[in-house]
Write a protein that holds these residues in place. Structure first.
Motif, PDB file in Angstrom:
ATOM      1  N   SER A   7     -43.856   5.685  66.855  1.00  0.00           N
ATOM      2  CA  SER A   7     -44.189   5.208  68.180  1.00  0.00           C
ATOM      3  C   SER A   7     -44.934   3.877  68.058  1.00  0.00           C
ATOM      4  N   ASN A   8     -44.571   2.943  68.950  1.00  0.00           N
ATOM      5  CA  ASN A   8     -45.163   1.601  68.964  1.00  0.00           C
ATOM      6  C   ASN A   8     -44.644   0.673  67.855  1.00  0.00           C
ATOM      7  N   CYS A   9     -43.574   1.090  67.152  1.00  0.00           N
ATOM      8  CA  CYS A   9     -43.047   0.236  66.082  1.00  0.00           C
ATOM      9  C   CYS A   9     -42.212  -0.912  66.649  1.00  0.00           C
ATOM     10  N   GLY A  10     -41.959  -0.893  67.962  1.00  0.00           N
ATOM     11  CA  GLY A  10     -41.164  -1.961  68.579  1.00  0.00           C
ATOM     12  C   GLY A  10     -39.724  -1.538  68.840  1.00  0.00           C
ATOM     13  N   LYS A  11     -39.500  -0.225  68.908  1.00  0.00           N
ATOM     14  CA  LYS A  11     -38.139   0.306  69.050  1.00  0.00           C
ATOM     15  C   LYS A  11     -37.486  -0.118  70.367  1.00  0.00           C
ATOM     16  N   SER A  12     -38.197   0.064  71.483  1.00  0.00           N
ATOM     17  CA  SER A  12     -37.593  -0.292  72.780  1.00  0.00           C
ATOM     18  C   SER A  12     -37.264  -1.779  72.829  1.00  0.00           C
ATOM     19  N   SER A  13     -38.179  -2.595  72.354  1.00  0.00           N
ATOM     20  CA  SER A  13     -37.961  -4.050  72.379  1.00  0.00           C
ATOM     21  C   SER A  13     -36.745  -4.423  71.542  1.00  0.00           C
ATOM     22  N   LEU A  14     -36.621  -3.801  70.371  1.00  0.00           N
ATOM     23  CA  LEU A  14     -35.505  -4.156  69.493  1.00  0.00           C
ATOM     24  C   LEU A  14     -34.172  -3.661  70.054  1.00  0.00           C
ATOM     25  N   ARG A  26     -37.070   1.210  77.987  1.00  0.00           N
ATOM     26  CA  ARG A  26     -38.376   0.907  78.557  1.00  0.00           C
ATOM     27  C   ARG A  26     -39.369   0.502  77.464  1.00  0.00           C
ATOM     28  N   VAL A  27     -39.986  -0.635  77.616  1.00  0.00           N
ATOM     29  CA  VAL A  27     -41.035  -1.038  76.670  1.00  0.00           C
ATOM     30  C   VAL A  27     -42.340  -0.458  77.193  1.00  0.00           C
ATOM     31  N   SER A  28     -42.944   0.398  76.361  1.00  0.00           N
ATOM     32  CA  SER A  28     -44.087   1.135  76.909  1.00  0.00           C
ATOM     33  C   SER A  28     -45.409   0.483  76.559  1.00  0.00           C
ATOM     34  N   GLN A  29     -46.296   0.517  77.491  1.00  0.00           N
ATOM     35  CA  GLN A  29     -47.670   0.066  77.243  1.00  0.00           C
ATOM     36  C   GLN A  29     -48.457   1.216  76.597  1.00  0.00           C
ATOM     37  N   THR A 117     -39.713  -4.331  61.553  1.00  0.00           N
ATOM     38  CA  THR A 117     -39.894  -4.896  62.901  1.00  0.00           C
ATOM     39  C   THR A 117     -41.118  -5.817  62.955  1.00  0.00           C
ATOM     40  N   LYS A 118     -41.176  -6.620  64.022  1.00  0.00           N
ATOM     41  CA  LYS A 118     -42.304  -7.527  64.300  1.00  0.00           C
ATOM     42  C   LYS A 118     -42.550  -8.491  63.142  1.00  0.00           C
ATOM     43  N   ILE A 119     -41.461  -8.929  62.519  1.00  0.00           N
ATOM     44  CA  ILE A 119     -41.559  -9.773  61.324  1.00  0.00           C
ATOM     45  C   ILE A 119     -42.209 -11.122  61.659  1.00  0.00           C
ATOM     46  N   ASP A 120     -42.203 -11.487  62.941  1.00  0.00           N
ATOM     47  CA  ASP A 120     -42.845 -12.748  63.359  1.00  0.00           C
ATOM     48  C   ASP A 120     -44.345 -12.739  63.094  1.00  0.00           C
ATOM     49  N   LYS A 121     -44.887 -11.528  62.870  1.00  0.00           N
ATOM     50  CA  LYS A 121     -46.333 -11.444  62.628  1.00  0.00           C
ATOM     51  C   LYS A 121     -46.692 -11.745  61.175  1.00  0.00           C
ATOM     52  N   LEU A 122     -45.669 -11.888  60.338  1.00  0.00           N
ATOM     53  CA  LEU A 122     -45.929 -12.162  58.919  1.00  0.00           C
ATOM     54  C   LEU A 122     -45.437 -13.563  58.554  1.00  0.00           C
ATOM     55  N   THR A 148     -36.520  -8.021  61.059  1.00  0.00           N
ATOM     56  CA  THR A 148     -36.189  -8.379  62.442  1.00  0.00           C
ATOM     57  C   THR A 148     -37.439  -8.708  63.270  1.00  0.00           C
ATOM     58  N   SER A 149     -37.200  -9.434  64.333  1.00  0.00           N
ATOM     59  CA  SER A 149     -38.239  -9.630  65.339  1.00  0.00           C
ATOM     60  C   SER A 149     -37.579  -9.623  66.709  1.00  0.00           C
ATOM     61  N   ALA A 150     -38.038  -8.717  67.559  1.00  0.00           N
ATOM     62  CA  ALA A 150     -37.510  -8.687  68.934  1.00  0.00           C
ATOM     63  C   ALA A 150     -38.036  -9.895  69.697  1.00  0.00           C
ATOM     64  N   HIS A 151     -39.145 -10.445  69.271  1.00  0.00           N
ATOM     65  CA  HIS A 151     -39.719 -11.588  69.979  1.00  0.00           C
ATOM     66  C   HIS A 151     -39.005 -12.893  69.636  1.00  0.00           C
ATOM     67  N   SER A 152     -38.815 -13.159  68.329  1.00  0.00           N
ATOM     68  CA  SER A 152     -38.158 -14.423  67.950  1.00  0.00           C
ATOM     69  C   SER A 152     -36.641 -14.268  67.873  1.00  0.00           C
TER      70      SER A 152
HETATM   71  P1  GDP Z   1     -41.862   1.384  70.959  1.00  0.00           P
HETATM   72  O1  GDP Z   1     -43.016   2.222  71.385  1.00  0.00           O
HETATM   73  O2  GDP Z   1     -41.537   1.605  69.514  1.00  0.00           O
HETATM   74  O3  GDP Z   1     -40.648   1.498  71.843  1.00  0.00           O
HETATM   75  O4  GDP Z   1     -42.364  -0.144  70.997  1.00  0.00           O
HETATM   76  P2  GDP Z   1     -42.266  -1.234  72.160  1.00  0.00           P
HETATM   77  O5  GDP Z   1     -40.967  -1.936  72.111  1.00  0.00           O
HETATM   78  O6  GDP Z   1     -42.691  -0.592  73.436  1.00  0.00           O
HETATM   79  O7  GDP Z   1     -43.363  -2.281  71.633  1.00  0.00           O
HETATM   80  C1  GDP Z   1     -44.694  -1.887  71.334  1.00  0.00           C
HETATM   81  C2  GDP Z   1     -45.573  -3.136  71.329  1.00  0.00           C
HETATM   82  O8  GDP Z   1     -45.176  -4.011  70.264  1.00  0.00           O
HETATM   83  C3  GDP Z   1     -45.454  -3.943  72.618  1.00  0.00           C
HETATM   84  O9  GDP Z   1     -46.741  -4.466  72.905  1.00  0.00           O
HETATM   85  C4  GDP Z   1     -44.485  -5.056  72.253  1.00  0.00           C
HETATM   86  O10 GDP Z   1     -44.678  -6.233  73.004  1.00  0.00           O
HETATM   87  C5  GDP Z   1     -44.820  -5.284  70.780  1.00  0.00           C
HETATM   88  N1  GDP Z   1     -43.636  -5.786  70.046  1.00  0.00           N
HETATM   89  C6  GDP Z   1     -42.401  -5.241  70.040  1.00  0.00           C
HETATM   90  N2  GDP Z   1     -41.549  -5.973  69.275  1.00  0.00           N
HETATM   91  C7  GDP Z   1     -42.270  -7.011  68.789  1.00  0.00           C
HETATM   92  C8  GDP Z   1     -41.942  -8.118  67.926  1.00  0.00           C
HETATM   93  O11 GDP Z   1     -40.818  -8.314  67.443  1.00  0.00           O
HETATM   94  N3  GDP Z   1     -42.968  -8.979  67.625  1.00  0.00           N
HETATM   95  C9  GDP Z   1     -44.229  -8.812  68.111  1.00  0.00           C
HETATM   96  N4  GDP Z   1     -45.140  -9.715  67.742  1.00  0.00           N
HETATM   97  N5  GDP Z   1     -44.565  -7.773  68.917  1.00  0.00           N
HETATM   98  C10 GDP Z   1     -43.606  -6.891  69.260  1.00  0.00           C
END
Ligand code: GDP
Length: 175
Positions: A7-14, A26-29, A117-122, A148-152
């Motif tokens: 959870s929170n690994c960025g699955k929805s975003s990717l 859904r991208v969850s807060q 995931t979130k490779i833009d952070k490295l 991967t990065s869902a952001h970049s």
């Molecule tokens: P899920 O819980 O695995 O579905 O994750 P979400 O997609 O809801 O993302 C969880 C948090 O990580 C959110 O605050 C996103 O904005 C952030 N996030 C997701 N993907 C990326 C990414 O590629 N880069 C960065 N920097 N943050 C990301």
């Protein structure tokens, strides 16, 4: 094709990025919120199956049991599964919570791709280290790990191509 990750690994975003939509998954807060399995039909051809995130530290025991039963049943009963994409937060790497899933995948011999995931952070060297560590820990083939990065958007096309390749090889095998 299934997608799983903590959870929170960025699955929805990717997933949204992979299928080219803004608000499909859904991208969850709130970490640990998605508890059910969602199916997305891709190109009228196969389902991308979004498995609920696991390993949320504050999840109640009942929610953990629910996840366990849901995923184990999904994986063991599913003869139509071409493969799975396991998402690993690049900054965190493999954690003990991933082990259960990886154990099932190994037992059932399900073809697996790993997306960091979130490779833009490295930075560049951090990325290399994260990729190398995952490959070494799980003894993976080079093509099995995709940063991967869902952001970049980095690595998303490569992941999509690898996913289609798995679906193609599964369809050929099962014709
Ligand atoms: P899920 O819980 O695995 O579905 O994750 P979400 O997609 O809801 O993302 C969880 C948090 O990580 C959110 O605050 C996103 O904005 C952030 N996030 C997701 N993907 C990326 C990414 O590629 N880069 C960065 N920097 N943050 C990301």
């Amino acid at each position: 094709m299934a997608v799983a990750g903590r959870s929170n690994c960025g699955k929805s975003s990717l997933i949204n990025k992979l299928v080219g939509r803004k608000k499909l998954a859904r991208v969850s807060q709130v970490p640990g919120k998605t508890r059910e399995i969602n199916f997305y039909l891709i190109n009228d051809r196969f389902f991308l199956t979004d498995l609920p995130g696991y390993g949320f530290a504050r999840a109640p025991e009942a929610a953990r049991k629910h996840w366990h039963v849901l995923i184990e049943n999904f994986l063991t009963d599913n003869t139509d599964l071409a493969g799975i994409i396991v998402l690993i937060d690049a900054r965190r790497g493999l954690l003990t919570q991933d082990e259960q899933l990886l154990g099932w995948l190994a037992d059932l011999q399900i073809p697996t791709l790993f997306a960091l995931t979130k490779i833009d952070k490295l930075n560049r060297s951090g990325r290399k280290k994260a990729e190398a560590a995952l490959r070494k820990d799980l003894d993976l083939h080079e093509d099995q790990v995709i940063a991967t990065s869902a952001h970049s958007g980095d690595g998303v096309d490569t992941l999509r191509e690898s996913m289609f390749a798995l679906v193609d090889s599964f369809s050929t095998e099962t014709v």
